[in-house]
Write a protein that holds these residues in place. Structure first.
Motif, PDB file in Angstrom:
ATOM      1  N   ARG A  91      -2.248  -0.335  -7.638  1.00 40.45           N
ATOM      2  CA  ARG A  91      -0.833  -0.640  -7.489  1.00 40.45           C
ATOM      3  C   ARG A  91      -0.055   0.505  -8.103  1.00 40.45           C
ATOM      4  N   CYS A  92       0.890   1.054  -7.361  1.00 35.64           N
ATOM      5  CA  CYS A  92       1.690   2.145  -7.905  1.00 35.64           C
ATOM      6  C   CYS A  92       3.149   1.726  -7.891  1.00 35.64           C
ATOM      7  N   TYR A  93       3.960   2.488  -8.625  1.00 36.23           N
ATOM      8  CA  TYR A  93       5.363   2.076  -8.705  1.00 36.23           C
ATOM      9  C   TYR A  93       6.115   2.276  -7.403  1.00 36.23           C
ATOM     10  N   HIS A  94       5.560   3.097  -6.500  1.00 36.62           N
ATOM     11  CA  HIS A  94       6.199   3.230  -5.181  1.00 36.62           C
ATOM     12  C   HIS A  94       6.173   1.881  -4.453  1.00 36.62           C
ATOM     13  N   GLN A  95       5.054   1.193  -4.587  1.00 35.28           N
ATOM     14  CA  GLN A  95       4.941  -0.132  -3.961  1.00 35.28           C
ATOM     15  C   GLN A  95       5.933  -1.105  -4.589  1.00 35.28           C
ATOM     16  N   ASN A 107       0.827  -1.199   0.000  1.00 35.11           N
ATOM     17  CA  ASN A 107       0.000   0.000   0.000  1.00 35.11           C
ATOM     18  C   ASN A 107       0.861   1.248   0.000  1.00 35.11           C
ATOM     19  N   CYS A 108       0.209   2.371  -0.311  1.00 31.22           N
ATOM     20  CA  CYS A 108       0.933   3.617  -0.493  1.00 31.22           C
ATOM     21  C   CYS A 108      -0.089   4.746  -0.357  1.00 31.22           C
ATOM     22  N   ASN A 109       0.353   5.886   0.143  1.00 32.94           N
ATOM     23  CA  ASN A 109      -0.620   6.982   0.276  1.00 32.94           C
ATOM     24  C   ASN A 109      -0.503   8.033  -0.829  1.00 32.94           C
ATOM     25  N   CYS A 110       0.033   7.626  -1.995  1.00 33.97           N
ATOM     26  CA  CYS A 110      -0.020   8.511  -3.156  1.00 33.97           C
ATOM     27  C   CYS A 110      -1.449   8.484  -3.722  1.00 33.97           C
ATOM     28  N   PRO A 111      -1.795   9.402  -4.621  1.00 35.37           N
ATOM     29  CA  PRO A 111      -3.188   9.447  -5.120  1.00 35.37           C
ATOM     30  C   PRO A 111      -3.664   8.101  -5.679  1.00 35.37           C
TER      31      PRO A 111
HETATM   32 ZN   LIG Z   1       2.368   5.205  -4.525  1.00 31.05          ZN
END
Ligand SMILES: [Zn+2]
Ligand SMILES: [Zn+2]
Length: 115
Positions: free
Chosen positions: A102-106, A91-95
């Motif tokens: 799923r975002c690339y931060h994850q 999980n991630c708190n980006c938009p």
């Molecule tokens: Zn993210």
């Protein structure tokens, strides 16, 4: 909490060891940690991410724009450099992350944990 004074001292983003060589300082990692991160970035299972996201995740790590906070939580700088997100392998708190995507931060967090 590692708040480093970038001007004088650089520390490895992975192990916190002080960096001396200019190439290590530029990459943000000591040589052995950089090798581990590179190995993980090809070995980690990221099949549930899109190829473009995996590329972005690698770039984030290359730029030293994601740093460990505690446990499996990382601080990731947004692509415009204005925000910092709390990123975890699932999980991630980006938009996008807040919408359950799923975002690339994850992906980057997962790579770094695999290193
Ligand atoms: Zn993210
Ligand atoms: Zn290191």
């Amino acid at each position: 909490m590692a708040t480093s004074k970038n001007t004088e001292q650089a520390h490895c983003l992975r192990c916190g060891r002080r960096l001396f060589s200019t190439s290590s300082i530029a990459s943000g990692y000591g040589r052995s940690c950089r090798a581990k991160v590179n190995a993980a970035s090809t070995a980690a299972d990221l099949t549930d991410f899109k190829p473009a996201q995996v590329d972005s995740a690698r770039e984030l790590i290359e730029d030293g724009a994601i740093v460990p906070l505690r446990g499996q939580v990382f601080a990731a700088v947004s692509s415009d450099g204005n925000e910092t997100y709390l990123s975890h392998p699932t999980n991630c708190n980006c938009p996008g992350g807040l919408k359950g995507r799923r975002c690339y931060h994850q992906a980057a967090a997962r790579l770094l944990i695999a290193a």
